[in-house]
Design a protein around this motif. Structure first.
Motif, PDB file in Angstrom:
ATOM      1  N   MET A 321       0.866  -1.176   0.000  1.00 23.14           N
ATOM      2  CA  MET A 321       0.000   0.000   0.000  1.00 23.14           C
ATOM      3  C   MET A 321       0.905   1.228   0.000  1.00 23.14           C
ATOM      4  O   MET A 321       1.947   1.253   0.669  1.00 23.14           O
ATOM      5  N   ILE A 322       0.517   2.262  -0.736  1.00 20.62           N
ATOM      6  CA  ILE A 322       1.419   3.400  -0.857  1.00 20.62           C
ATOM      7  C   ILE A 322       1.505   4.153   0.471  1.00 20.62           C
ATOM      8  O   ILE A 322       0.503   4.386   1.134  1.00 20.62           O
ATOM      9  N   PRO A 323       2.699   4.545   0.905  1.00 20.81           N
ATOM     10  CA  PRO A 323       2.877   5.159   2.222  1.00 20.81           C
ATOM     11  C   PRO A 323       2.240   6.532   2.340  1.00 20.81           C
ATOM     12  O   PRO A 323       1.968   6.990   3.452  1.00 20.81           O
ATOM     13  N   GLU A 324       1.977   7.204   1.208  1.00 21.12           N
ATOM     14  CA  GLU A 324       1.352   8.522   1.290  1.00 21.12           C
ATOM     15  C   GLU A 324      -0.029   8.476   1.931  1.00 21.12           C
ATOM     16  O   GLU A 324      -0.520   9.480   2.457  1.00 21.12           O
ATOM     17  N   LEU A 325      -0.672   7.331   1.906  1.00 21.55           N
ATOM     18  CA  LEU A 325      -1.980   7.192   2.540  1.00 21.55           C
ATOM     19  C   LEU A 325      -1.873   7.082   4.055  1.00 21.55           C
ATOM     20  O   LEU A 325      -2.884   7.099   4.751  1.00 21.55           O
ATOM     21  N   GLY A 326      -0.662   6.976   4.569  1.00 20.91           N
ATOM     22  CA  GLY A 326      -0.426   6.733   5.978  1.00 20.91           C
ATOM     23  C   GLY A 326       0.195   5.370   6.139  1.00 20.91           C
ATOM     24  O   GLY A 326      -0.321   4.385   5.593  1.00 20.91           O
ATOM     25  N   ALA A 327       1.300   5.309   6.858  1.00 24.86           N
ATOM     26  CA  ALA A 327       2.019   4.039   6.990  1.00 24.86           C
ATOM     27  C   ALA A 327       1.138   2.942   7.582  1.00 24.86           C
ATOM     28  O   ALA A 327       1.287   1.761   7.257  1.00 24.86           O
ATOM     29  N   TYR A 328       0.191   3.334   8.433  1.00 28.70           N
ATOM     30  CA  TYR A 328      -0.667   2.341   9.084  1.00 28.70           C
ATOM     31  C   TYR A 328      -1.568   1.616   8.087  1.00 28.70           C
ATOM     32  O   TYR A 328      -2.116   0.550   8.400  1.00 28.70           O
ATOM     33  N   GLN A 329      -1.740   2.165   6.876  1.00 31.04           N
ATOM     34  CA  GLN A 329      -2.572   1.498   5.879  1.00 31.04           C
ATOM     35  C   GLN A 329      -2.001   0.132   5.484  1.00 31.04           C
ATOM     36  O   GLN A 329      -2.708  -0.701   4.913  1.00 31.04           O
ATOM     37  N   ARG A 330      -0.742  -0.088   5.794  1.00 33.37           N
ATOM     38  CA  ARG A 330      -0.131  -1.382   5.499  1.00 33.37           C
ATOM     39  C   ARG A 330      -0.379  -2.420   6.602  1.00 33.37           C
ATOM     40  O   ARG A 330       0.085  -3.551   6.493  1.00 33.37           O
ATOM     41  N   HIS A 331      -1.126  -2.022   7.622  1.00 34.98           N
ATOM     42  CA  HIS A 331      -1.239  -2.893   8.803  1.00 34.98           C
ATOM     43  C   HIS A 331      -2.677  -3.099   9.272  1.00 34.98           C
ATOM     44  O   HIS A 331      -2.939  -3.214  10.463  1.00 34.98           O
ATOM     45  N   TRP A 332      -3.613  -3.177   8.322  1.00 37.23           N
ATOM     46  CA  TRP A 332      -4.996  -3.460   8.687  1.00 37.23           C
ATOM     47  C   TRP A 332      -5.218  -4.954   8.937  1.00 37.23           C
ATOM     48  O   TRP A 332      -6.280  -5.366   9.412  1.00 37.23           O
ATOM     49  N   GLY A 333      -4.254  -5.775   8.606  1.00 38.66           N
ATOM     50  CA  GLY A 333      -4.464  -7.219   8.613  1.00 38.66           C
ATOM     51  C   GLY A 333      -4.789  -7.800   9.977  1.00 38.66           C
ATOM     52  O   GLY A 333      -4.185  -7.446  10.993  1.00 38.66           O
ATOM     53  N   ILE A 334      -5.751  -8.706   9.988  1.00 37.48           N
ATOM     54  CA  ILE A 334      -6.014  -9.529  11.175  1.00 37.48           C
ATOM     55  C   ILE A 334      -4.962 -10.633  11.249  1.00 37.48           C
ATOM     56  O   ILE A 334      -4.613 -11.094  12.327  1.00 37.48           O
ATOM     57  N   GLY A 339       0.088 -15.945   7.420  1.00 35.19           N
ATOM     58  CA  GLY A 339      -1.103 -16.698   7.769  1.00 35.19           C
ATOM     59  C   GLY A 339      -1.278 -16.979   9.246  1.00 35.19           C
ATOM     60  O   GLY A 339      -2.150 -17.766   9.631  1.00 35.19           O
ATOM     61  N   GLU A 340      -0.470 -16.322  10.096  1.00 32.82           N
ATOM     62  CA  GLU A 340      -0.638 -16.451  11.546  1.00 32.82           C
ATOM     63  C   GLU A 340      -1.494 -15.298  12.057  1.00 32.82           C
ATOM     64  O   GLU A 340      -1.258 -14.153  11.700  1.00 32.82           O
ATOM     65  N   PRO A 341      -2.497 -15.585  12.891  1.00 29.82           N
ATOM     66  CA  PRO A 341      -3.315 -14.490  13.435  1.00 29.82           C
ATOM     67  C   PRO A 341      -2.499 -13.630  14.392  1.00 29.82           C
ATOM     68  O   PRO A 341      -1.636 -14.133  15.110  1.00 29.82           O
ATOM     69  N   LYS A 342      -2.779 -12.334  14.395  1.00 28.54           N
ATOM     70  CA  LYS A 342      -2.044 -11.421  15.272  1.00 28.54           C
ATOM     71  C   LYS A 342      -2.629 -11.382  16.679  1.00 28.54           C
ATOM     72  O   LYS A 342      -1.921 -11.051  17.635  1.00 28.54           O
ATOM     73  N   PHE A 343      -3.913 -11.683  16.789  1.00 28.22           N
ATOM     74  CA  PHE A 343      -4.580 -11.524  18.083  1.00 28.22           C
ATOM     75  C   PHE A 343      -5.825 -12.406  18.128  1.00 28.22           C
ATOM     76  O   PHE A 343      -6.224 -13.011  17.130  1.00 28.22           O
ATOM     77  N   ARG A 344      -6.433 -12.465  19.290  1.00 27.56           N
ATOM     78  CA  ARG A 344      -7.666 -13.232  19.461  1.00 27.56           C
ATOM     79  C   ARG A 344      -8.823 -12.499  18.783  1.00 27.56           C
ATOM     80  O   ARG A 344      -8.975 -11.299  18.943  1.00 27.56           O
ATOM     81  N   ILE A 345      -9.634 -13.244  18.068  1.00 25.73           N
ATOM     82  CA  ILE A 345     -10.830 -12.688  17.433  1.00 25.73           C
ATOM     83  C   ILE A 345     -11.795 -13.822  17.159  1.00 25.73           C
ATOM     84  O   ILE A 345     -11.393 -14.906  16.717  1.00 25.73           O
ATOM     85  N   ASP A 346     -13.069 -13.586  17.436  1.00 29.36           N
ATOM     86  CA  ASP A 346     -14.106 -14.578  17.184  1.00 29.36           C
ATOM     87  C   ASP A 346     -14.979 -14.060  16.041  1.00 29.36           C
ATOM     88  O   ASP A 346     -15.816 -13.179  16.228  1.00 29.36           O
ATOM     89  N   PHE A 347     -14.766 -14.600  14.843  1.00 28.53           N
ATOM     90  CA  PHE A 347     -15.480 -14.117  13.665  1.00 28.53           C
ATOM     91  C   PHE A 347     -16.980 -14.373  13.733  1.00 28.53           C
ATOM     92  O   PHE A 347     -17.735 -13.772  12.962  1.00 28.53           O
ATOM     93  N   SER A 348     -17.422 -15.234  14.625  1.00 33.27           N
ATOM     94  CA  SER A 348     -18.853 -15.519  14.732  1.00 33.27           C
ATOM     95  C   SER A 348     -19.604 -14.401  15.440  1.00 33.27           C
ATOM     96  O   SER A 348     -20.834 -14.327  15.362  1.00 33.27           O
ATOM     97  N   GLY A 349     -18.874 -13.537  16.161  1.00 37.21           N
ATOM     98  CA  GLY A 349     -19.520 -12.476  16.928  1.00 37.21           C
ATOM     99  C   GLY A 349     -20.027 -12.933  18.281  1.00 37.21           C
ATOM    100  O   GLY A 349     -20.713 -12.183  18.977  1.00 37.21           O
TER     101      GLY A 349
END
Length: 498
Positions: A321-334, A339-349
């Motif tokens: 993702m281009i850095p001009e949009l904000g460096a954090y735009q490269r880090h939206w990934g769950i 393919g390793e999850p970054k944190f706990r999340i329950d997709f079922s809600g």
């Protein structure tokens, strides 16, 4: 005779009550966006398997290469796909759009299920593009007409729009909000067409952007209502940015005569790096409270009992993702790129305290890292660091608020060198060429990661970015940025030779 504004408010409130009482549709879905702006990424079949493991049945994709489409054959996953901004001029006539529908939908519909067709990508947002794509509504109308003509009226076309289509400020009450003046005519035309075709409006909603851009309390971005900041509006009190942004759009559509148009959240999430407030802990907290809210179907003050369909942003990080949009735009990934999850999340809600499934079949490259050899006297260091290492890879974690912000200068250089080395797929076992970096790098086998800052190792089972892919609006400027970076790199290499 001048209309009493209280009458309008009463009528709007009555419409919302009647709408809520009649809303007896299916439960809302929790889907996900799968972007592919990465130097290396999981192959499509791995991604489909990962979605199935996590029981995610709705996905938005941003390019439709044959291997991507084929991966979803008989998967039971509903796929939403569409046109990027740069393709709008190509598909201005009905014949061209009819051909696109034949190629991308009718060809595959016997083995795939389709959700929405998206036309453009935040086309009215100055944040994501350096121009407005004012023909997008015309293309949208022709797209839906062609879908209807081909007996595919159950597939709805929509334009993904970012929250800045509204004239919202830090103190705006939702009932005061309208569409931005410069695009209001087009937005009114658009939402009225959606109303007439029973199609939804797709809305990109990022609470962290709202509170950051308006210097608000970060707590206001979370839906657990711990913030002391409040906005009172008629009979509603807003304690979080999510409901505020959602109802603000409803009010703008109501003023345009389209108050009953369904809103689909096309992108929402929390970045895990590279800006203040980003991080794994906050991302986990955001989803831990937001997903049960969606699953509850309780809706918002102006749309009680609303069943809101949501696409989470994003499946994995995108380091191109281009850095001009904000460096954090490269880090939206769950997920991390491997393919390793970054944190706990329950997709079922359901709010369970669980990690999601890990991608299967991923092979990590050898444990080798590229680091700075410590030669500070070399005059090429700054140029190599800027042009070769960071511009050609991803140094966003070194930014303010990033996980590697606190590194020493030596470690910062080593981090940049390693990102370049890994983005190039390392080098062959017998070669050090990708880490040479004008003689300033060296390969090591001891992990140089520091506490809180990971020096990553790439994955072997990856798929490289190829030319000709259809990117979203952010990616459309990627090619120009890469070209400029490569030009600088070429100049540097020529300078080094001379």
């Amino acid at each position: 005779m001048k209309k009493d504004p209280s009458t309008s408010v009463f009528i709007f409130g009555l419409c919302m009550i009647l709408w809520a009482c009649n809303d007896s549709g299916a439960d809302a879905f929790i889907g996900i966006n799968w972007g592919r702006l990465s130097s290396q990424r999981l192959i499509p079949s791995m991604v489909v398997d990962l979605l199935l493991q996590n029981d995610i049945k709705n996905v938005r994709i941003f390019q439709q290469a044959a291997n991507v489409m084929e991966a979803f054959y008989d998967s039971g996953i509903r796929v939403s796909l569409g046109l990027s901004n740069t393709l709008l001029d190509k598909y201005t006539n009905s014949s061209a759009l009819g051909g696109w529908i034949d190629d991308k939908i009718i060809t595959y519909e016997k083995v795939m299920e389709f959700g929405y067709v998206t036309v453009g990508s935040n086309p009215f947002s100055p944040k994501f593009s350096d121009k407005m794509y004012m023909n997008v509504v015309d293309v949208l109308m022709k797209m839906q007409t062609e879908l209807n003509n081909k007996n595919r009226s159950h597939i709805k076309a929509t334009i993904p729009t970012y929250q800045d289509v509204l004239n919202l400020t830090s103190s705006s009450r939702p009932s005061e909000v309208d569409f931005r003046a410069d695009i209001k005519d087009e937005m009114v035309r658009y939402v009225q067409f959606l109303r007439d075709n029973n199609a939804p409006l797709m809305y990109s909603l990022f609470p962290i952007d709202h509170v950051t851009n308006n210097s608000l309390d970060l707590e206001f971005a979370f839906i657990d209502n711990n913030s002391t900041y409040r906005i009172k509006d008629i009979n509603a009190t807003y304690k979080n940015a999510i409901e505020l942004l959602y109802d603000s759009l409803h009010w703008a559509m109501h003023k345009a005569g389209a108050g009953t148009v369904k809103i689909v959240i096309g992108a929402i999430g929390w970045p895990t790096d590279s800006c203040p407030g980003a991080g794994v802990a906050n991302a986990e907290r955001f989803y831990r409270t937001f997903l049960p809210y969606i699953a509850s179907g309780r809706g918002t003050p102006m749309r009680p009992n609303e069943k809101i369909d949501v696409f989470l942003n994003n499946l994995a990080d995108e380091n191109r993702m281009i850095p001009e949009l904000g460096a954090y735009q490269r880090h939206w990934g769950i997920y991390k790129f491997n393919g390793e999850p970054k944190f706990r999340i329950d997709f079922s809600g359901k709010g369970r305290d669980i990690f999601p499934s890990v991608a299967k079949g991923v092979t990590q490259m050898p444990n080798r890292w590229c680091v700075f050899n410590g030669n500070f006297d070399d005059p090429r260091l700054v140029e190599v660091l800027k042009v070769m290492a960071c511009n050609a890879s991803d140094c966003s974690s070194l930014e303010k608020g990033g996980s590697c912000e606190g590194l020493s200068y030596v470690d910062r250089v080593s981090y940049a060198f390693n990102r370049y080395f890994q983005s190039k797929g390392q080098a062959s076992q017998s070669s050090n060429e990708k880490c040479d970096l004008a003689g300033l790098g060296k390969v090591v086998t001891d992990n140089p990661s520091k506490e809180g800052c990971e020096f990553p190792v790439e994955i072997l089972s990856a798929e490289y970015v190829v030319e000709g892919e259809t990117f979203g609006s952010a990616g459309e400027r990627l090619h120009g940025w890469i070209s400029a970076s490569m030009g600088l790199l070429l100049l540097l290499l020529l300078w080094m030779i001379v």
